[in-house]
Scaffold this active site. Structure first.
Site, short mmCIF file in Angstrom:
data_model
loop_
_atom_site.label_atom_id
_atom_site.label_comp_id
_atom_site.label_asym_id
_atom_site.label_seq_id
_atom_site.Cartn_x
_atom_site.Cartn_y
_atom_site.Cartn_z
CG HIS A 135 -1.93 -1.07 1.26
ND1 HIS A 135 -2.82 -1.27 0.24
CD2 HIS A 135 -2.18 -2.03 2.18
CE1 HIS A 135 -3.58 -2.32 0.53
NE2 HIS A 135 -3.20 -2.80 1.71
CG ASP A 172 -2.97 -8.37 1.04
OD1 ASP A 172 -2.26 -8.59 2.03
OD2 ASP A 172 -3.97 -7.60 1.07
CG HIS A 174 -6.40 -5.04 2.11
ND1 HIS A 174 -5.86 -5.92 3.01
CD2 HIS A 174 -7.49 -4.49 2.70
CE1 HIS A 174 -6.59 -5.92 4.11
NE2 HIS A 174 -7.59 -5.06 3.96
CE1 TYR A 305 -2.73 -7.37 9.06
CE2 TYR A 305 -4.29 -7.79 7.28
CZ TYR A 305 -3.14 -7.17 7.76
OH TYR A 305 -2.40 -6.38 6.92
N1 Q9C Z 1 -11.01 -2.58 9.91
C1 Q9C Z 1 -2.39 -5.04 4.46
O1 Q9C Z 1 -3.06 -6.05 4.47
N2 Q9C Z 1 -7.77 -0.89 6.94
N3 Q9C Z 1 -2.87 -3.86 4.80
C2 Q9C Z 1 -8.00 -1.35 8.26
C3 Q9C Z 1 -9.67 -2.05 9.90
C4 Q9C Z 1 -6.41 -0.97 6.49
C5 Q9C Z 1 -4.24 -3.73 5.19
C6 Q9C Z 1 -9.42 -1.20 8.68
C7 Q9C Z 1 -6.02 -2.33 6.05
C8 Q9C Z 1 -4.60 -2.36 5.61
C9 Q9C Z 1 -0.96 -5.13 4.08
ZN ZN Z 2 -4.10 -7.02 3.00
#
Ligand code: Q9C
Ligand code: ZN
Length: 663
Positions: A135, A172, A174, A305
């Protein structure tokens, strides 16, 4: 040639120091559980441990601005209040006095991995790193990411090793917008990403994450986005996108190096992704990429996560990189309606740029008409979810079964005057076949010539099959005087031992009396012959104008038809038959063997005719798990072949859901 593992405990030494619900899931334990699972399973001992290092300023500047680097450089000296304030200018990220050090180690780890693979120290590898990278942008941290580890690695590989084409696969959950921005005008780096999108209602909520962002200027066509517009995507959905979108494009692109943004928040149980693909899917995703770029693959950790599914998914990935047999995936039911829409949109957006997608259908009308009409959609969504009995709330899943390596990798049954290729174990003795079986073989019209020699060969073959089924041998190579006769014999020999056999016939066989309707055998034949009248659910002739010598047509048939069918059929044994004079190109043949080893826990039996001895070495190499050479300088496929394949898939879609690409 081994598998590199990069890990440094130092990268666990930063964490969120204040309350921020958006960032609380990004914890040091992500790294420790992943590494400890590798240690506990014995996988880390089988890897080559490579030390991390810090990326240098000039390496970081390959992707990031000087101003941004200088700003991040100051963070180790900031007070808590200063860090909080510094953090505020970016989205969903936190800083810590030690994160700059860790971010340099994370990028440096990716570079060490590229060095290890490019110098031939290892075949492939994985870097377990924090912070993640995909990101982060030219001048900004974002989404837990500080430096864009994979983007830096891609530029570094080009600069230091003269790599011409890099494929980045971002699995991933995202969208790695930082990677997209970095390479969107660059045709030397092909970026593929699938991501939770929900019609732009999911973070990072960008218009440019949709399927119609295909790249810019000379990089047009080199950015491939597959947005998921619903949660709950399963193994079938992921595999469908690989078969029908990514792999055709990736093989046409022909990369010199594959980098994976290996985030495991796309696995079941993850609080961010809310998807339902099981950890063993990553074994298959990894495997499907391992024959590109001569096997040069570097995976770099991004998200993930749910600590349980993260650790399991990392183990599945590493075990596949090491070359262990793949787990069988049962009950693949084909992609869901929403996934079909996504992949259809991506295919049609890219059909102008990639000849292997040229025959993709128009985008579905429903996409245009229902997009952004939210309230009505939610109702419909709920109904569909209930209908399809898709994975729901309380996420539990069984631990992936252990993947046991047979004591012997490859066995062979060869005529006594043919030398056995290195690394294969020749079966020379065997117990006598049951008299009943012998008479059965002799009675078959096609095997009338079962004399003394024939019986010896076939009894060895039977022993080989028994050992495959007992998982004492992974796969086998069999050289016979008459492949057609042997094929029928194998059918007889396996009928009591194996539930489902996938027979892949390469080349034409006119008098194939092999049609089954009970589903114990599925035959896919690729040749220049059109056996229109013989078609059934379990006998699928694929006709190519120029036969198997046309590698472009062949590869389209493999990804568009053979692989999806194989995944849905889920065989216990694969019988790969090379018809004499098939004309199949050596590198294509090796690719095919490599890809087929994703089925039946790697239990592949290759049947070849004695007069094709010349191809024995390359066959053996592929069976032993060596990566296939890249398919270079592919021609544009014949339009009539693409049309015919599309029509064939259309016709078969009712019986085989994994073939669906249109709604
Ligand atoms: N509900 C990666 O997986 N948004 N980044 C979090 C929490 C950000 C993810 C919201 C997610 C970032 C590397
Ligand atoms: Zn991610």
């Amino acid at each position: 040639m081994g598998t590199a593992l990069l890990y440094d405990e130092e990268m666990t030494k930063y964490k969120l120091l204040w309350v921020d619900p958006a960032c609380k899931i990004e914890v040091p334990e992500r790294l420790t559980v992943s590494y400890e699972a590798l240690v506990r399973s014995g996988l880390s001992d089988r890897c080559i441990s490579v030390p991390a290092r810090e990326a240098s300023d000039s390496e970081i500047l390959l992707v990031h601005s000087e101003a941004y680097l200088e700003a991040v450089k100051k963070t180790p000296y900031m007070t808590l209040e200063d860090l909080k304030e510094f953090t505020l200018q970016f989205g969903d990220v936190y800083f810590h006095p030690n994160i700059y050090h860790c971010a340099k180690l994370a990028s440096g780890s990716a570079l060490q991995l590229v060095d290890s693979v490019m110098t031939g120290k290892v075949r492939n590898g994985i870097a377990l790193v924090r912070p993640p990278g995909h990101h982060s942008m030219h001048g900004a941290a974002n989404g837990f990411c500080v430096f864009n580890n994979v983007a830096i690695a891609a530029r570094y590989a080009k600069q230091k090793y003269g790599v011409k084409r890099v494929l980045i696969v971002d699995w991933d959950i995202h969208h790695g917008q930082g990677v997209q921005y970095c390479f969107e005008d660059d045709p030397s780096v092909l970026y593929f990403s699938w991501h939770r999108y929900e019609h732009q209602n999911f973070w990072p909520n960008l218009r440019e994450s949709d399927y119609d962002s295909v790249g810019k200027e000379s990089g047009t066509g080199f950015n491939v986005n597959v947005p998921w517009n619903k949660v709950g995507m399963e193994n079938s959905d992921y595999l469908s996108v690989f078969c029908h979108v990514l792999l055709p494009v990736a093989y046409e692109f022909c990369p010199d190096l594959v980098l994976v943004c290996a985030g495991f928040d796309s696995a079941i149980g993850d609080p961010e992704g809310e998807m339902c693909a099981t950890p063993d899917i990553f074994a298959h995703l990894t495997h499907l990429l391992m024959n590109l770029a001569g096997g040069k693959l570097c995976a770099v950790l991004e998200g993930g996560y749910n600590l349980t599914s993260l650790a399991q998914s990392v183990c599945q990935t590493v075990q596949t990189l090491l070359g262990d047999p793949l787990p069988q995936l049962a009950n693949l039911r084909g992609p869901c309606k929403s996934a079909i829409e996504s992949l259809q949109c991506a295919r049609s957006a890219h059909r102008r740029y990639w000849s292997f997608l040229k025959h993709a259908a128009d985008p579905p009308m429903t996409d245009i008409s229902t997009k952004h009409i939210k309230s009505t959609m939610e109702e419909e969504e709920k109904r569909e979810m209930a209908e399809e009995e898709r994975c729901t709330e309380g996420k539990v899943w069984p631990e992936p079964p252990e993947r046991l390596c047979p004591p012997v990798c490859s066995g062979s049954v060869l005529p006594d005057d043919v030398a056995c290729p290195d690394g294969l174990k020749r079966l020379s003795s065997s117990k006598d076949l049951e008299p009943l079986l012998v008479s059965k073989l002799k009675n078959r019209s096609r095997t009338a010539a079962v004399d003394g020699d024939g019986v010896t060969t076939f009894s060895r073959l039977y022993t080989l099959i028994e050992k495959l089924v007992a998982n004492e041998i992974r796969n086998g190579l069999v050289l016979v005087p008459d492949v057609t006769a042997a094929m029928c014999v194998v059918q007889d020999l396996t009928s009591d031992l194996v539930k489902r056999v996938l027979v892949v016939c390469v080349g034409k066989e006119k008098e194939l009396d092999y049609v089954t309707t009970d589903g114990k055998v599925l035959v896919v034949q690729i040749s220049s012959e059109d056996n229109e009248e013989q078609r059934s659910k379990y006998y699928i002739p694929v006709c190519l104008k120029k036969g198997c010598s046309d590698t472009s047509g062949f590869i389209q048939a493999v990804f568009g038809l053979l692989l999806p069918l194989g995944y849905e059929y889920n065989p216990d044994l694969v019988l790969l038959v090379r018809m004499p004079g098939s004309g199949v190109v050596d590198s294509m043949w090796q690719q095919l063997i490599g890809l087929l080893q994703g089925f039946a826990k790697g239990h592949t039996l290759v049947l070849m005719q004695v007069n094709e001895k010349a191809s024995m070495g390359s066959t053996a190499s592929a069976l032993l798990g060596h990566p296939a050479p890249p398919l270079q300088e592919l021609q544009t496929p014949f339009p009539e072949d693409g049309d015919a394949l599309e029509r064939l898939r259309e016709r078969l879609q009712a019986d085989w859901k994994m073939l669906q690409t249109t709604s």
